[in-house]
Design an enzyme around this catalytic site. Structure first.
Site, PDB file in Angstrom:
ATOM      1  N   GLU A 159      -2.431  -0.234   4.966  1.00  0.00           N
ATOM      2  CA  GLU A 159      -1.470  -0.216   4.088  1.00  0.00           C
ATOM      3  C   GLU A 159      -1.476   0.546   2.842  1.00  0.00           C
ATOM      4  O   GLU A 159      -1.395  -0.012   1.719  1.00  0.00           O
ATOM      5  CB  GLU A 159      -0.575  -1.430   4.260  1.00  0.00           C
ATOM      6  CG  GLU A 159       0.002  -1.906   5.292  1.00  0.00           C
ATOM      7  CD  GLU A 159       1.111  -2.898   5.403  1.00  0.00           C
ATOM      8  OE1 GLU A 159       1.262  -3.544   4.388  1.00  0.00           O
ATOM      9  OE2 GLU A 159       1.883  -2.878   6.375  1.00  0.00           O
ATOM     10  N   GLU A 268       0.991  -2.720  13.402  1.00  0.00           N
ATOM     11  CA  GLU A 268       1.773  -3.905  12.904  1.00  0.00           C
ATOM     12  C   GLU A 268       3.377  -3.934  13.065  1.00  0.00           C
ATOM     13  O   GLU A 268       3.756  -2.795  12.813  1.00  0.00           O
ATOM     14  CB  GLU A 268       1.576  -4.220  11.235  1.00  0.00           C
ATOM     15  CG  GLU A 268       0.229  -4.732  10.805  1.00  0.00           C
ATOM     16  CD  GLU A 268       0.125  -5.277   9.414  1.00  0.00           C
ATOM     17  OE1 GLU A 268       1.175  -5.548   8.929  1.00  0.00           O
ATOM     18  OE2 GLU A 268      -0.829  -5.289   8.911  1.00  0.00           O
TER      19      GLU A 268
END
Ligand code: NAG
Ligand code: NAG
Ligand code: NAG
Ligand code: NAG
Length: 335
Positions: A159, A268
């Site tokens: 991320e 995710e």
């Protein structure tokens, strides 16, 4: 041995017809087992010692058909000094987790996930913080450990966000080159920006990441890493879901197909123990299944050291029963 393998790979590249080199040919489905990342925050700050994910979860989930485990870790735990050597005591603990996952079934893949948001203690990789060489250093050391294990996928950064995308993609290219120089032939998971958003990928980092090259030849071993949640602000912090993300994922798949028929993993996604998430997460994962091989698969966030009270938990209850979200929305879409 690794050197020999690298030569073999180079020869294979030279003689294999284009496209036959090895797109990822196994559909993947499973779960993030968090713990060794506790607690890195989005600024790349870290405190604590991490928590070992309970290894019993691997036999539990593999018995149900899961074949993908993403195992996040804090950069600061693996190399306590930025750019320094791996802490062998910590690596031993982390590797115990990795080996438990791998040995839970012969078809299991593990994503080794550097969970640091493209940051170390608040500073951005290649953009005033860690140098690209310091970023590459942890990966060349991990390549020495895992570089010849084709069931290990390197998730080179979790991320990235709020950074210069073109400079970030240069950092990604730097690491790809470095791990190949270190002899690794592993599949690599390349992250974009905006917290690895699947939604912004086609317009933000994707157009640059498709140009990242692989010294092994071709791009089959460079997969894209995307995340997508189903709550109202796509943050994965709410227990209710408001979308099945089909439109977002269709747009992503079109982009992948139009740019060399590339592949991505939804590493995710997840939801709460609520009926809206039972419905929408099941629909999302049904779409992911239908979009194979462009979407190689998924790993749900999260089990591991999370307590069953965590809002997005899919950790089994202590009596061995799965959460309903897992049973209703995830288990039916495992490979
Ligand atoms: C190395 O890892 C061990 C085991 O987790 C830990 O006890 C130790 O404090 C770590 N060393 C450093 C310098 O962080
Ligand atoms: C990002 O970095 C590149 C290369 O250094 C630079 O040319 C560009 O202006 C930067 N973009 C922004 C939005 O700052
Ligand atoms: C996702 O939701 C849309 C809009 O409600 C619906 O048309 C579509 O069929 C759903 N996708 C799946 C895979 O169920
Ligand atoms: C296991 O524990 C959960 C949570 O407390 C409970 O909802 C479930 O009914 C239990 N299942 C069995 C078979 O005991």
């Amino acid at each position: 041995m690794r050197f020999a393998l690298a030569i073999l790979a180079a020869v294979t590249v030279a003689i294999a017809p284009q496209g036959a080199r090895g797109q990822f040919s196994t559909r993947l489905g499973g779960v993030n087992t968090a713990g060794w990342d506790f607690s890195v925050d989005t600024s790349g700050d870290f405190s604590g010692t991490g928590d070992a994910p309970p290894v019993s979860q691997y036999t539990h989930f593999s018995g149900e058909g899961a074949n993908l485990y993403r195992i996040p870790f804090a950069w600061q735990l693996m190399t306590p000094t930025l750019g320094g050597t791996i802490n062998s005591s910590f690596f031993e603990e982390y590797d115990t987790t990795v080996q438990a996952a791998l040995s839970s079934n012969s078809d299991v893949y593990v994503i080794v996930d550097l969970h640091n948001y493209a940051r170390w203690n608040g500073d951005i990789v290649g953009q005033g913080g860690p140098t690209n060489a310091q970023f590459a250093s942890i990966w060349t050391q991990l390549a020495d450990e895992y570089g010849s294990n084709d069931r290990i996928i390197f998730g080179i950064m979790n991320e990235p966000h709020d950074l210069n995308v073109t400079e970030w993609v240069a950092s990604v290219q730097y690491v790809v080159n470095a791990v190949r120089s270190a002899g690794s032939t592993n599949y690599l998971l390349l992250p974009g920006s905006t917290y690895s958003s699947a939604q912004t990928f086609p317009t933000e980092a994707g157009p640059y990441l498709v140009d990242v090259t692989d010294p092994l030849g071709g791009t089959d071993k460079l997969l894209f890493d995307v995340h997508k949640y189903l709550d109202s602000d796509n943050s994965g912090t709410h227990s209710t879901c408001v979308t099945n993300n089909t439109e977002v994922l269709e747009t992503l798949v079109s982009f992948l197909q139009e740019n060399g028929n590339r592949q991505a993993i939804l590493s995710e996604t997840g939801g709460g123990e609520t009926s809206s998430c039972y419905t929408y997460l099941a629909e999302e994962l049904a779409y992911v299944q239908s979009a194979y091989p462009n979407l190689v698969g998924f790993s749900v966030w999260a089990a591991g050291a999370f307590d069953t009270s965590y809002v997005l938990s899919v950790t089994p209850y202590s009596n061995g029963t799965d959460e309903t979200l897992w049973t209703e929305a995830v288990r039916p879409y495992l490979p």
